[in-house]
Every structure is written in structure tokens, then in C-alpha cells.
Design a protein around this motif. Structure first.
Motif, mmCIF file in Angstrom:
data_model
loop_
_atom_site.group_PDB
_atom_site.id
_atom_site.type_symbol
_atom_site.label_atom_id
_atom_site.label_comp_id
_atom_site.label_asym_id
_atom_site.label_seq_id
_atom_site.Cartn_x
_atom_site.Cartn_y
_atom_site.Cartn_z
ATOM 1 N N GLU A 66 29.024 12.182 56.265
ATOM 2 C CA GLU A 66 29.290 11.126 57.242
ATOM 3 C C GLU A 66 28.918 9.794 56.613
ATOM 4 O O GLU A 66 27.819 9.633 56.083
ATOM 5 C CB GLU A 66 28.476 11.353 58.511
ATOM 6 N N ARG A 67 29.833 8.834 56.669
ATOM 7 C CA ARG A 67 29.643 7.564 55.996
ATOM 8 C C ARG A 67 29.087 6.489 56.924
ATOM 9 O O ARG A 67 29.325 6.504 58.127
ATOM 10 C CB ARG A 67 30.972 7.069 55.409
ATOM 11 N N ASP A 68 28.396 5.551 56.288
ATOM 12 C CA ASP A 68 27.994 4.333 56.974
ATOM 13 C C ASP A 68 29.077 3.300 56.673
ATOM 14 O O ASP A 68 30.244 3.607 56.747
ATOM 15 C CB ASP A 68 26.602 3.898 56.491
ATOM 16 N N SER B 293 22.367 11.887 59.164
ATOM 17 C CA SER B 293 23.346 12.961 58.898
ATOM 18 C C SER B 293 22.808 13.914 57.835
ATOM 19 O O SER B 293 23.366 14.054 56.752
ATOM 20 C CB SER B 293 24.683 12.357 58.459
ATOM 21 N N THR B 294 21.723 14.561 58.156
ATOM 22 C CA THR B 294 21.047 15.450 57.210
ATOM 23 C C THR B 294 21.762 16.795 57.112
ATOM 24 O O THR B 294 22.273 17.316 58.101
ATOM 25 C CB THR B 294 19.589 15.683 57.666
ATOM 26 N N LEU C 143 18.937 10.844 48.870
ATOM 27 C CA LEU C 143 17.513 11.189 48.910
ATOM 28 C C LEU C 143 16.867 10.777 50.220
ATOM 29 O O LEU C 143 15.974 11.460 50.727
ATOM 30 C CB LEU C 143 16.788 10.512 47.745
ATOM 31 N N GLU C 144 17.310 9.667 50.763
ATOM 32 C CA GLU C 144 16.669 9.119 51.964
ATOM 33 C C GLU C 144 17.198 9.728 53.257
ATOM 34 O O GLU C 144 16.459 9.876 54.230
ATOM 35 C CB GLU C 144 16.866 7.606 51.994
ATOM 36 N N HIS C 145 18.485 10.086 53.261
ATOM 37 C CA HIS C 145 19.109 10.511 54.526
ATOM 38 C C HIS C 145 19.681 11.935 54.501
ATOM 39 O O HIS C 145 19.503 12.680 55.464
ATOM 40 C CB HIS C 145 20.240 9.538 54.908
ATOM 41 N N LEU C 146 20.387 12.293 53.431
ATOM 42 C CA LEU C 146 21.152 13.542 53.462
ATOM 43 C C LEU C 146 20.278 14.774 53.281
ATOM 44 O O LEU C 146 20.484 15.800 53.945
ATOM 45 C CB LEU C 146 22.233 13.510 52.384
ATOM 46 N N LEU C 147 19.308 14.703 52.388
ATOM 47 C CA LEU C 147 18.459 15.861 52.109
ATOM 48 C C LEU C 147 17.229 15.868 53.008
ATOM 49 O O LEU C 147 16.592 14.828 53.196
ATOM 50 C CB LEU C 147 18.023 15.835 50.642
ATOM 51 N N PRO C 148 16.858 17.010 53.549
ATOM 52 C CA PRO C 148 15.647 17.073 54.380
ATOM 53 C C PRO C 148 14.410 16.744 53.547
ATOM 54 O O PRO C 148 14.362 16.996 52.340
ATOM 55 C CB PRO C 148 15.613 18.535 54.849
ATOM 56 N N GLU C 149 13.418 16.196 54.195
ATOM 57 C CA GLU C 149 12.176 15.867 53.503
ATOM 58 C C GLU C 149 11.554 17.138 52.922
ATOM 59 O O GLU C 149 11.477 18.172 53.579
ATOM 60 C CB GLU C 149 11.185 15.201 54.462
ATOM 61 N N GLY C 150 11.114 17.055 51.669
ATOM 62 C CA GLY C 150 10.443 18.171 51.021
ATOM 63 C C GLY C 150 11.323 19.365 50.726
ATOM 64 O O GLY C 150 10.819 20.476 50.573
ATOM 65 N N SER C 151 12.638 19.152 50.589
ATOM 66 C CA SER C 151 13.563 20.283 50.417
ATOM 67 C C SER C 151 13.944 20.567 48.971
ATOM 68 O O SER C 151 14.590 21.574 48.690
ATOM 69 C CB SER C 151 14.847 20.019 51.214
#
Length: 225
Positions: free
Chosen positions: A21-23, A33-34, A107-115
Motif C-alpha cells: 500500500e502506497r503513500d 500497512s504492516t 523498516l519503519e512501516h512494512l516489517l513488524p518490530e523485531g521481526s
């Protein structure tokens, strides 16, 4: 793109390319949009992300050599992604996905934290003219983004053939209180030993042919809180 790359994009993107999903921009990622890596790959496995994967030589080789690990290639140039898909298909690689997007937003939005278990940045654009140095990826603003995506104990691996960029990388990561150098215990150099999991690519050969030294760095993500 070449005709072969156009065909690859048409025929293989449904298998390899993550929908995003784009901004505002065409390679942006809409905040919130993770993705779920387990759902993307259909299993729970270690995840390696390569930023700036280019034509995919390193990550396709790594994915073929380690079928027990999942790999995600992040690149903004469509021709490189198409070549990556072509090579992955020819090699019968199934544990690789691609995303056409700006790396900081992935890194900031698409991937879950700590994944993520490992993040690779091999031979990023050096922006070698002094007036362009501010465009380099490895800068203080990059630290919280990569630290967010990595799990505790995860590793950031870097390589470059530009000495001043290597020094900048080392300064940036040495100043980051969320990372610690992760060189092999018996290695006493200023830099990390060459990462054995990095196959020789055209970028590395070009640097060596011009007499430039390849410098590796590795940093481990320290435990949160």
C-alpha cells in the motif's frame, strides 16, 4: 527494462513481489500497512532482509544455499527486481520475496518490530562527491529504523569499497547505543572479517579491480529495555 525483464515482471511478480500500500510516492509505504512474514512465506523461519539488492545476485545465491531461511530483497529499481525474479525462478528458489519500496519505509512501516534476524546492506551507493554525502543511507537517521526491525540479538551486516563511507558507517554505528560490534572473537582487525555468506558480485569485483579495499562491518542489536 529488456523484453526478458518485462516478461519476468508480468509472469513472476505475482509469485515473488509483495503488494504494498502506497503513500504519496510510487515507492513509498503507507504507514500502518504492516505485513506478517509468517503469512507471506507460509512458515515461521529466520528472516534476512537485503537493502539495495540490485540485480539480486547476492540474495538469490544466499536463498538457494539456505532453504531453511526466508529472504526479502528491498529495491527501488524495477529492472533489478525483474532480473532477481528471473534468476530466482531459474534457480528454483522459493524462500525469497521482493519489495519495490524505499528501504527506510520498509523498516519503519512494512516489517513488524523485531521481526528480522539479519539486515544486509552491501555496497550501497557511496554518493562519493562531498556535496552528495548527505544522501548516504548509513547515517544517524537510519539507526532507529534498522534497530526497530531487528530482533534482539539480530545482526546488521555492511560492506563497502569506499574507505570514507566505511569510516562513516563505523562512526554512525559506534555512536549508536542500541548496537555493539559483532566481530568474530578471534578477529583483531579494525573491520569485521569478510562475511562468508556474501557471494562475490559485480560490485565487489569492480571495486577490487580498481584497487579499492573491501571493508566489512557487523553489529548486533542489543536487548530492548
Amino acid at each position: 527494462m529488456s523484453d526478458a525483464q518485462d516478461r519476468a515482471w508480468e509472469e513472476l511478480s505475482g509469485r515473488y513481489l509483495l503488494p504494498v500500500e502506497r503513500d504519496a510516492a510510487s515507492t513509498s509505504v503507507l504507514p500502518g500497512s504492516t505485513v506478517d512474514p509468517g503469512a507471506v512465506f507460509g512458515r515461521v523461519a529466520p528472516l534476512v532482509v537485503e537493502i539495495g539488492s540490485g540485480q539480486g545476485h547476492a540474495i538469490v545465491h544466499a536463498a538457494g544455499a539456505q532453504p531453511e531461511v526466508d529472504f526479502l530483497a528491498v529495491e527501488v529499481f524495477r529492472a533489478g527486481l525483474a532480473r532477481t525474479m528471473l534468476d530466482a525462478d531459474r534457480a528454483g528458489v522459493h524462500n525469497l520475496r521482493l519489495v519495490e519500496a524505499n528501504a527506510p519505509e520498509v523498516l519503519e512501516h512494512l516489517l513488524p518490530e523485531g521481526s528480522v534476524d539479519e539486515i544486509w546492506v552491501f555496497f550501497p551507493d557511496p554518493w562519493h562527491k562531498a556535496k552528495h554525502n548527505k544522501r548516504r543511507l548509513i547515517a544517524p537517521a537510519f539507526v532507529p529504523q534498522v534497530a526497530r526491525a531487528l530482533r534482539d540479538g539480530g545482526v546488521l551486516r555492511l560492506a563497502t569499497d569506499w574507505e570514507d563511507y566505511a569510516l562513516q558507517m563505523r562512526d554512525v554505528l559506534s555512536d549508536a547505543d542500541v548496537f555493539a560490534a559483532d566481530f568474530e572473537p578471534d578477529f583483531e582487525g579494525e573491520w569485521a572479517p569478510r562475511f562468508a555468506g556474501r557471494t562475490m558480485t559485480a560490485f565487489e569485483r569492480k571495486g577490487l579491480a580498481k584497487g579499492r579495499e573491501i571493508r566489512d562491518l557487523a553489529y548486533r542489536r542489543l536487548p530492548r529495555g
